[in-house]
Design an enzyme around this catalytic site. Structure first.
Site, PDB file in Angstrom:
ATOM      1  N   ARG A  17       0.948  -0.978  -0.148  1.00  0.00           N
ATOM      2  CA  ARG A  17      -0.025   0.066   0.154  1.00  0.00           C
ATOM      3  C   ARG A  17       0.843   1.191   0.091  1.00  0.00           C
ATOM      4  O   ARG A  17       0.297   2.315  -0.085  1.00  0.00           O
ATOM      5  CB  ARG A  17      -0.868   0.172   1.197  1.00  0.00           C
ATOM      6  CG  ARG A  17      -2.115  -0.988   1.032  1.00  0.00           C
ATOM      7  CD  ARG A  17      -3.061  -0.845   2.005  1.00  0.00           C
ATOM      8  NE  ARG A  17      -4.328  -1.650   1.803  1.00  0.00           N
ATOM      9  CZ  ARG A  17      -5.028  -2.120   2.675  1.00  0.00           C
ATOM     10  NH1 ARG A  17      -4.820  -1.844   3.978  1.00  0.00           N
ATOM     11  NH2 ARG A  17      -6.095  -3.096   2.450  1.00  0.00           N
ATOM     12  N   GLU A  42      -1.488  -8.726  -5.412  1.00  0.00           N
ATOM     13  CA  GLU A  42      -2.580  -9.233  -5.870  1.00  0.00           C
ATOM     14  C   GLU A  42      -2.633 -10.676  -6.162  1.00  0.00           C
ATOM     15  O   GLU A  42      -3.573 -11.320  -5.890  1.00  0.00           O
ATOM     16  CB  GLU A  42      -3.352  -8.402  -6.970  1.00  0.00           C
ATOM     17  CG  GLU A  42      -3.931  -7.132  -6.408  1.00  0.00           C
ATOM     18  CD  GLU A  42      -4.749  -7.115  -5.413  1.00  0.00           C
ATOM     19  OE1 GLU A  42      -5.533  -8.163  -5.134  1.00  0.00           O
ATOM     20  OE2 GLU A  42      -5.017  -6.287  -4.389  1.00  0.00           O
ATOM     21  N   GLN A  85      -6.096 -16.671  -2.464  1.00  0.00           N
ATOM     22  CA  GLN A  85      -6.246 -17.942  -1.847  1.00  0.00           C
ATOM     23  C   GLN A  85      -5.242 -17.798  -0.529  1.00  0.00           C
ATOM     24  O   GLN A  85      -4.839 -18.870  -0.201  1.00  0.00           O
ATOM     25  CB  GLN A  85      -5.940 -19.184  -2.727  1.00  0.00           C
ATOM     26  CG  GLN A  85      -6.264 -19.109  -4.027  1.00  0.00           C
ATOM     27  CD  GLN A  85      -7.838 -19.601  -4.179  1.00  0.00           C
ATOM     28  OE1 GLN A  85      -8.418 -20.354  -3.187  1.00  0.00           O
ATOM     29  NE2 GLN A  85      -8.435 -19.640  -5.217  1.00  0.00           N
ATOM     30  N   GLY A 109       1.893 -22.100  -2.780  1.00  0.00           N
ATOM     31  CA  GLY A 109       0.990 -22.885  -3.388  1.00  0.00           C
ATOM     32  C   GLY A 109       0.240 -22.546  -4.789  1.00  0.00           C
ATOM     33  O   GLY A 109       0.658 -21.346  -5.238  1.00  0.00           O
ATOM     34  N   TYR A 110      -0.583 -23.144  -5.439  1.00  0.00           N
ATOM     35  CA  TYR A 110      -1.273 -22.579  -6.729  1.00  0.00           C
ATOM     36  C   TYR A 110      -0.002 -22.315  -7.511  1.00  0.00           C
ATOM     37  O   TYR A 110      -0.002 -20.854  -7.971  1.00  0.00           O
ATOM     38  CB  TYR A 110      -2.324 -21.615  -6.325  1.00  0.00           C
ATOM     39  CG  TYR A 110      -3.251 -22.257  -5.496  1.00  0.00           C
ATOM     40  CD1 TYR A 110      -4.381 -22.896  -5.948  1.00  0.00           C
ATOM     41  CD2 TYR A 110      -3.360 -22.178  -4.142  1.00  0.00           C
ATOM     42  CE1 TYR A 110      -5.169 -23.550  -5.108  1.00  0.00           C
ATOM     43  CE2 TYR A 110      -4.301 -22.617  -3.135  1.00  0.00           C
ATOM     44  CZ  TYR A 110      -5.210 -23.481  -3.789  1.00  0.00           C
ATOM     45  OH  TYR A 110      -6.248 -24.006  -2.991  1.00  0.00           O
ATOM     46  N   TYR A 170     -11.358  -9.669 -11.650  1.00  0.00           N
ATOM     47  CA  TYR A 170     -10.806  -8.918 -10.248  1.00  0.00           C
ATOM     48  C   TYR A 170      -9.565  -8.553 -10.365  1.00  0.00           C
ATOM     49  O   TYR A 170      -9.364  -7.533 -10.093  1.00  0.00           O
ATOM     50  CB  TYR A 170     -10.955 -10.490  -9.159  1.00  0.00           C
ATOM     51  CG  TYR A 170     -10.107  -9.880  -8.102  1.00  0.00           C
ATOM     52  CD1 TYR A 170     -10.844  -8.966  -7.059  1.00  0.00           C
ATOM     53  CD2 TYR A 170      -8.951 -10.257  -7.763  1.00  0.00           C
ATOM     54  CE1 TYR A 170     -10.189  -8.752  -5.775  1.00  0.00           C
ATOM     55  CE2 TYR A 170      -8.131  -9.638  -6.710  1.00  0.00           C
ATOM     56  CZ  TYR A 170      -9.046  -8.820  -5.650  1.00  0.00           C
ATOM     57  OH  TYR A 170      -8.237  -8.308  -4.622  1.00  0.00           O
ATOM     58  N   ASP A 189     -14.480  -9.544  -4.835  1.00  0.00           N
ATOM     59  CA  ASP A 189     -13.805 -10.794  -4.213  1.00  0.00           C
ATOM     60  C   ASP A 189     -15.003 -11.440  -2.973  1.00  0.00           C
ATOM     61  O   ASP A 189     -15.943 -10.711  -2.842  1.00  0.00           O
ATOM     62  CB  ASP A 189     -12.562 -10.446  -3.912  1.00  0.00           C
ATOM     63  CG  ASP A 189     -12.240  -9.796  -2.639  1.00  0.00           C
ATOM     64  OD1 ASP A 189     -13.450  -9.062  -1.942  1.00  0.00           O
ATOM     65  OD2 ASP A 189     -11.324  -9.759  -1.870  1.00  0.00           O
ATOM     66  N   CYS A 249     -27.144  -1.470   7.216  1.00  0.00           N
ATOM     67  CA  CYS A 249     -27.125  -2.957   7.324  1.00  0.00           C
ATOM     68  C   CYS A 249     -28.228  -3.835   7.309  1.00  0.00           C
ATOM     69  O   CYS A 249     -28.592  -3.935   8.524  1.00  0.00           O
ATOM     70  CB  CYS A 249     -25.978  -3.683   7.870  1.00  0.00           C
ATOM     71  SG  CYS A 249     -25.696  -5.306   7.680  1.00  0.00           S
TER      72      CYS A 249
HETATM   73  S1  SF4 Z   1     -23.295  -4.405  10.394  1.00  0.00           S
HETATM   74 FE1  SF4 Z   1     -22.177  -6.229  10.572  1.00  0.00          FE
HETATM   75  S2  SF4 Z   1     -23.072  -7.623   8.851  1.00  0.00           S
HETATM   76 FE2  SF4 Z   1     -23.223  -5.509   8.468  1.00  0.00          FE
HETATM   77  S3  SF4 Z   1     -21.738  -4.910   7.166  1.00  0.00           S
HETATM   78 FE3  SF4 Z   1     -21.220  -4.325   9.090  1.00  0.00          FE
HETATM   79  S4  SF4 Z   1     -20.194  -6.075  10.114  1.00  0.00           S
HETATM   80 FE4  SF4 Z   1     -21.156  -6.871   8.217  1.00  0.00          FE
END
Ligand code: SF4
Length: 352
Positions: A24, A36, A41, A80-81, A119, A137, A216
């Site tokens: 970064r 990246e 994985q 790996g991979y 991606y 992702d 959310c």
């Molecule tokens: S409130 Fe909880 S479930 Fe919703 S985006 Fe934030 S951490 Fe995720």
């Protein structure tokens, strides 16, 4: 809820909470691309020393394009991979030969490189060049399905396309409100992934410290544990391998895995996949008529859904044997560290 309203709080949160990761601190597209590819994985804490070692040894496209294959895979050993690293060297050679050594600066050009998909292309263009390209992702999927309240499986193509479309709209919105000297495409995409990694974790998300908690849906509807809907993992398959370390005057016999095979280009001790009830002594007699083998160690390791058991036997011989059925090299035990070995055989070498 207007989804665009998540952009400002997310950018603010990222400005305060972003981890100080070595990749970064640069906008060099080569360095971003290396990080990246390594991060696919693989966990951040595992990648850091690999990335630092790699950048010291192969600091730019030309260095990677011109490096010996053994040098490159040795730097990758343990990650790996391995098709990832072979594709990286192919891409570096293509950039050297067809782009004059300059990393492509547009999504189509980046995505034309071997091993680069939607991606990684979006990640390089947004993080290095601050272009308003979306990236999706596992972390982004988790955050967005929870915030929006998407209960269908994100593995379903139309659902995944919807998530790409949401992210595309969000990153463009972030760039549209960008002030001079801000790099909102880079910051927004990394903020989504960082929130998924640090706060909106797969289990026990830290909703109390989340900048999106008021917006959310999963939190409001108490569905945090069931969103995103994940398909059951494929059942694990057991595989058994028997291998031999042939030790002749401090040297051991190793073989290179052929191109086209998993782990192509890496070295390993002779070994065979066998049935669960196969007899090691019988196998040794058929392929290595060299005498008595003693069990050195058993290495259990997992590769994707396979649970592999590798039983390694030690054969000490006083005369250089003819190994008509094997193609490989004798390597001094002191130099085995320099060879890129597959992960399981690296563990075996450490036991010697
Ligand atoms: S409130 Fe909880 S479930 Fe919703 S985006 Fe934030 S951490 Fe995720």
């Amino acid at each position: 809820m207007r989804l665009r309203s998540i952009v400002a709080p997310l950018l603010k949160w990222f400005a305060k909470n972003a981890r100080d990761l070595p990749w970064r601190r640069t906008r060099d597209p080569y360095a971003v691309w290396v990080s990246e590819i390594m991060l696919q994985q693989t966990q951040v804490k595992t990648v850091i020393p690999y990335w630092e070692r790699w950048m010291k040894r192969l600091p730019d496209i030309t260095a990677l394009a011109n490096a010996r294959e053994d040098t490159v895979i040795k730097l990758w050993e343990g990650l790996g991979y391995y098709s990832r690293v072979r594709n990286m060297q192919k891409a570096a050679r293509l950039i050297r030969d067809e782009h004059g050594g300059r990393f492509p600066r547009d999504l189509a050009g980046v995505m034309a490189l071997p091993g680069v998909g939607r991606y990684t292309g979006g990640a390089v263009c947004s993080i290095a060049f601050n272009q308003s390209e979306p990236i999706v992702d596992g972390n982004v999927i988790r955050v967005l399905t929870r915030v929006v309240g998407i209960e269908e499986s994100p593995k379903a193509k139309p659902v995944l396309e919807k998530i790409w479309a949401f992210t595309d709209d969000l990153v463009k919105h972030a760039v549209a409100r960008q002030q001079p000297r801000q790099r909102n495409a880079s910051a927004f995409n990394q903020a989504m992934m960082e929130l998924g990694a640090l706060v909106c974790r797969p289990r026990n998300p830290l909703c109390g410290g989340c900048p999106l908690q008021g917006r959310c849906t999963a939190r409001k509807e108490n569905k945090v544990e069931t969103i995103p809907a994940l398909a059951k993992r494929a059942a694990a398959t057991k595989r058994r391998f028997i291998g031999f370390i042939i030790n002749w005057r401090g040297k051991v016999f190793v073989q290179r895995r052929p191109s086209g095979d998993v782990n192509a280009g890496f070295w390993e001790f002779p070994n065979w996949e066998v049935s669960a009830d196969a007899d090691a002594a019988h196998l040794a007699k058929a392929n290595l008529p060299l005498g008595q083998a003693e069990l050195l160690c058993v290495i259990n390791h997992s590769v994707t859904r396979y649970r592999n058991r590798l039983e390694m036997f030690l054969l000490r011989v006083s005369r250089k044997p003819r190994l008509a059925k094997l193609h490989g090299e004798w390597v001094s035990l002191a130099k085995i560290d320099k060879f890129p070995l597959t992960a399981a055989h690296r563990k075996v070498a450490k036991r010697l």
